[in-house]
Write a protein that holds these residues in place. Structure first.
Motif, mmCIF file in Angstrom:
data_model
loop_
_atom_site.group_PDB
_atom_site.id
_atom_site.type_symbol
_atom_site.label_atom_id
_atom_site.label_comp_id
_atom_site.label_asym_id
_atom_site.label_seq_id
_atom_site.Cartn_x
_atom_site.Cartn_y
_atom_site.Cartn_z
ATOM 1 N N SER A 188 4.335 4.724 -9.697
ATOM 2 C CA SER A 188 3.805 3.362 -9.618
ATOM 3 C C SER A 188 4.864 2.331 -9.987
ATOM 4 O O SER A 188 4.957 1.268 -9.351
ATOM 5 C CB SER A 188 2.599 3.213 -10.545
ATOM 6 N N HIS B 139 0.428 5.872 -0.753
ATOM 7 C CA HIS B 139 -0.484 7.018 -0.835
ATOM 8 C C HIS B 139 -0.932 7.208 -2.281
ATOM 9 O O HIS B 139 -0.117 7.268 -3.195
ATOM 10 C CB HIS B 139 0.231 8.278 -0.339
ATOM 11 N N SER B 140 -2.227 7.316 -2.489
ATOM 12 C CA SER B 140 -2.722 7.634 -3.813
ATOM 13 C C SER B 140 -2.400 9.087 -4.152
ATOM 14 O O SER B 140 -2.297 9.941 -3.263
ATOM 15 C CB SER B 140 -4.242 7.420 -3.890
ATOM 16 N N PHE C 62 -3.696 1.388 -3.171
ATOM 17 C CA PHE C 62 -3.520 2.786 -2.808
ATOM 18 C C PHE C 62 -4.462 3.169 -1.681
ATOM 19 O O PHE C 62 -5.467 2.510 -1.432
ATOM 20 C CB PHE C 62 -3.735 3.663 -4.038
ATOM 21 N N GLN C 63 -4.127 4.245 -1.001
ATOM 22 C CA GLN C 63 -4.872 4.658 0.179
ATOM 23 C C GLN C 63 -4.827 6.176 0.307
ATOM 24 O O GLN C 63 -4.078 6.863 -0.376
ATOM 25 C CB GLN C 63 -4.254 4.035 1.437
ATOM 26 N N TRP D 16 -7.732 9.485 -9.435
ATOM 27 C CA TRP D 16 -6.564 9.228 -8.606
ATOM 28 C C TRP D 16 -6.158 7.768 -8.810
ATOM 29 O O TRP D 16 -6.941 6.953 -9.306
ATOM 30 C CB TRP D 16 -6.867 9.491 -7.124
ATOM 31 N N LEU D 17 -4.952 7.447 -8.408
ATOM 32 C CA LEU D 17 -4.480 6.072 -8.541
ATOM 33 C C LEU D 17 -5.365 5.120 -7.750
ATOM 34 O O LEU D 17 -5.733 5.376 -6.607
ATOM 35 C CB LEU D 17 -3.032 5.962 -8.064
ATOM 36 N N GLU D 18 -5.690 4.005 -8.347
ATOM 37 C CA GLU D 18 -6.513 2.954 -7.755
ATOM 38 C C GLU D 18 -5.854 1.609 -8.055
ATOM 39 O O GLU D 18 -4.955 1.532 -8.881
ATOM 40 C CB GLU D 18 -7.938 3.008 -8.355
ATOM 41 N N ARG E 134 -6.603 8.810 -0.431
ATOM 42 C CA ARG E 134 -6.878 9.820 -1.440
ATOM 43 C C ARG E 134 -7.683 10.952 -0.813
ATOM 44 O O ARG E 134 -8.475 10.739 0.105
ATOM 45 C CB ARG E 134 -7.607 9.254 -2.644
ATOM 46 N N GLY F 65 0.664 5.148 -14.430
ATOM 47 C CA GLY F 65 1.049 5.579 -13.089
ATOM 48 C C GLY F 65 2.451 6.127 -13.010
ATOM 49 O O GLY F 65 2.909 6.489 -11.920
ATOM 50 N N ASP G 209 -8.304 1.107 -4.360
ATOM 51 C CA ASP G 209 -8.223 1.439 -2.944
ATOM 52 C C ASP G 209 -8.029 0.176 -2.119
ATOM 53 O O ASP G 209 -8.640 -0.865 -2.392
ATOM 54 C CB ASP G 209 -9.500 2.154 -2.508
ATOM 55 N N SER H 112 0.820 -1.211 0.000
ATOM 56 C CA SER H 112 0.000 0.000 0.000
ATOM 57 C C SER H 112 0.855 1.263 0.000
ATOM 58 O O SER H 112 1.884 1.346 0.679
ATOM 59 C CB SER H 112 -0.913 0.012 1.224
#
Length: 396
Positions: free
Chosen positions: A236, A212-213, A266-267, A277-279, A269, A232, A281, A210
């Motif tokens: 990423s 941060h997004s 990701f987390q 946003w990046l996914e 957001r 990403g 979650d 995990s």
């Protein structure tokens, strides 16, 4: 070559990707994010974090509840105090003769104060370590913008200008340095092998790495613009590369772990729902695991250097709750913190620059490294803000 490296040492002014000549740095700057240390600090701190975005206090109060749950105190400042002491002790043990100063972006002690203190103590050639390991605007370029702002005359101290200027370089991003990676490996190893030894099958265990997004548009602009890192961007790609290294190493050392699956999630957001946003979650992924026959999940906070709020609240609270609701065994593995390998690794990065270590001799565990000493042109653009002056890199 000549370049436009702002406020950089004479060696960095070459604009070379890797500085392979010794530089006589006379101080280390630990640059952190910062966090509130009491209930009255929370909203002012969040205003600093979101400055320029026009977010009303009512919305900030929604995030403030996470800090208020812990008495308004973020753990990040105390963690950085511990890291400061550990770095100074390691530098002293090696006889480097370098004092370590600490300053934050968003809360006391501020970077302006730290840089001014270093200057007043007679230091002019400073090497910075930011508490972020990966390429992105917020984890790399924003720190470099902070250095340029502090050293400049328009909104900072002006200490980087005049007849006796200070320079600030930055160690390379350390996402794949062995010292940063080792604590994560220990956590993954311990969690996965414990479950396998308890009788779970490899396909019943899942590892989620995990981080941060960030907005998708910013992620795609992370890293040098002349390289294609895939969806990403470098942000990423760097996480995926480290995660792959960890799982390959685990499989090599423990045969039963070869079939344990993993993914990058990701987390945390914070943008509007309309902004990509990046996914995926972390919580959404956890909820789907039982249908895949998974019985245990290890969440690895791969994007974080210590157990600050996004780890304590978003993983230890929300992700664990998601696992409980899904009926899964849950483990959240450790962050580097002040792990001896991490602390030693950071000082190794300092010594690389003191000694001008050739890039071919610098340790790294992925094919993406060793990363650059001087950030490449156009790296880590913030789409909303555009390019601002940034130290330790070739403009823009």
């Amino acid at each position: 070559m000549t370049s436009s490296v702002l406020y950089g040492s004479a060696a960095a002014q070459s604009g070379a990707e890797h500085i392979e000549t010794p530089v006589a740095y006379d101080a280390i700057l630990l640059a952190g994010f910062g966090g509130p240390e009491g209930q009255d600090d929370v909203i002012p701190f969040l205003r600093n974090v979101t400055r320029g975005r026009g977010i009303p206090d009512e919305r900030l109060e929604e995030v403030a509840t996470h800090y208020r749950h812990f008495g308004g105190v973020s753990p990040i400042n105390e963690q950085n105090r511990e890291l400061l002491r550990a770095l100074q002790a390691e530098a002293d043990r090696r006889g480097l003769g370098l004092p370590v100063y600490w300053g934050n972006r968003n809360w006391a002690p501020m970077l302006d104060e730290a840089v001014t203190s270093a200057y007043e103590d007679g230091h002019r050639t400073v090497l910075a370590i930011a508490t972020s390991a990966y390429s992105s605007y917020s984890s790399d370029r924003q720190y470099r913008e902070d250095f340029a702002r502090v050293l400049g005359t328009e909104s900072g101290t002006g200490l980087g200008e005049g007849d006796d200027p200070m320079t600030i370089d930055k160690v390379r991003l350390f996402f794949d340095h062995p010292g940063f990676v080792e604590p994560f490996y220990e956590g993954v190893r311990d969690a996965v092998t414990a479950w396998l030894e308890s009788g779970l099958k490899a396909n019943e265990v899942r590892v989620l790495f995990s981080t941060h997004s960030v907005p998708m548009a910013d992620a795609e602009r992370s890293g040098p613009r002349d390289r294609d890192f895939g969806e990403g961007g470098a942000y990423s790609a760097q996480h995926r590369a480290v995660a792959q290294y960890l799982m390959t190493r685990l499989a090599d050392e423990f045969a039963g772990a070869a079939d344990v699956d993993w993914s990058l999630v990701f987390q945390s957001r914070s943008g509007p729902p309309t902004q990509p946003w990046l996914e995926p979650d972390v919580n959404d992924v956890i909820a789907d695991l039982p249908a895949q026959g998974v019985k245990a999940v290890a969440v690895v906070p791969l994007g974080f250097v210590s157990d600050h709020m996004e780890v304590l609240w978003d993983l230890d609270n929300e992700a664990k709750e998601s696992a409980d609701e899904a009926g899964l065994a849950f483990a959240r593995t450790r962050t580097p913190g002040v792990h001896p390998a991490y602390v030693a690794g950071l000082i190794d990065l300092v010594e690389e620059r003191l000694n001008g270590t050739p890039a071919s001799e610098r340790p790294h565990v992925t094919d993406l490294g060793p990363w650059f000493d001087v950030s490449r042109p156009g790296s880590d653009e913030n789409v909303r803000l555009g390019f601002k002056p940034a130290a330790a890199g070739v403009a823009p």
